[in-house]
Design a protein around this motif. Sequence first.
Motif, mmCIF file in Angstrom:
data_model
loop_
_atom_site.group_PDB
_atom_site.id
_atom_site.type_symbol
_atom_site.label_atom_id
_atom_site.label_comp_id
_atom_site.label_asym_id
_atom_site.label_seq_id
_atom_site.Cartn_x
_atom_site.Cartn_y
_atom_site.Cartn_z
ATOM 1 N N THR A 1 -11.905 -44.012 79.836
ATOM 2 C CA THR A 1 -10.695 -43.874 80.141
ATOM 3 C C THR A 1 -9.657 -43.142 78.932
ATOM 4 O O THR A 1 -10.310 -42.815 77.972
ATOM 5 C CB THR A 1 -10.138 -45.557 80.133
ATOM 6 O OG1 THR A 1 -8.567 -45.307 80.635
ATOM 7 C CG2 THR A 1 -10.295 -46.190 78.757
ATOM 8 N N GLU B 1 -17.940 -47.161 80.779
ATOM 9 C CA GLU B 1 -16.622 -46.562 81.470
ATOM 10 C C GLU B 1 -16.109 -45.728 80.477
ATOM 11 O O GLU B 1 -16.071 -45.562 79.348
ATOM 12 C CB GLU B 1 -15.635 -48.131 81.757
ATOM 13 C CG GLU B 1 -15.351 -48.713 80.282
ATOM 14 C CD GLU B 1 -14.489 -50.044 80.532
ATOM 15 O OE1 GLU B 1 -14.851 -50.647 81.383
ATOM 16 O OE2 GLU B 1 -13.393 -50.237 79.748
ATOM 17 N N ALA C 1 -20.478 -51.995 82.769
ATOM 18 C CA ALA C 1 -20.389 -50.882 81.764
ATOM 19 C C ALA C 1 -20.705 -51.801 80.419
ATOM 20 O O ALA C 1 -20.046 -52.897 80.053
ATOM 21 C CB ALA C 1 -19.087 -50.348 81.601
#
Length: 166
Positions: free
Chosen positions: A34, A32, A2
């Motif tokens: 999160t 990515e 990423a």
Amino acid sequence: MAKVAIVMGSDSDLPVMSKAADFLEEIGIDYEMTIISAHREPDIFFEWAKGAEERGVKVIIAGAGKAAHLPGMCAALFPMPVIGIPMKTSDLGGVDSLYSIVQMPSGIPVATVAINGGQNAGILAAKILATSDAQLLEKLKAYTEKMKKDVVAKDTKLKKVGYKNY
């Protein structure tokens, strides 16, 4: 690997943060995503932010509301660009988030987009990466040209059908 990390403090931020992800996908940039709280799980956050460079991340997009410390803490720990997205809040309409993100101390900059500006954060991350990626730069130029054509088409339609039938 990423190149962009998208981080938010709460799943309530997902509708805005997904706009950044959508743009990155459209342009072909790996990312990515999160959910992590700098306030509620600082030890996990520190590990995540300090490990971003090793994971290949070149830009972090961090969205936060209210006190909005997540982008600034990312910038304190991550040596490359951080883009902050202030979230609209029910209390102060997102101005609290905007001020928290944009008013960083000298030496710890956070590039800040508009309140709920998820798509612009994705575009800005792509532009940062395009400074060293000629293919990505060409994709961004094509995206800009498409936006121009879309506006011209809308104006053509308006002139053809009139505003009452638009």
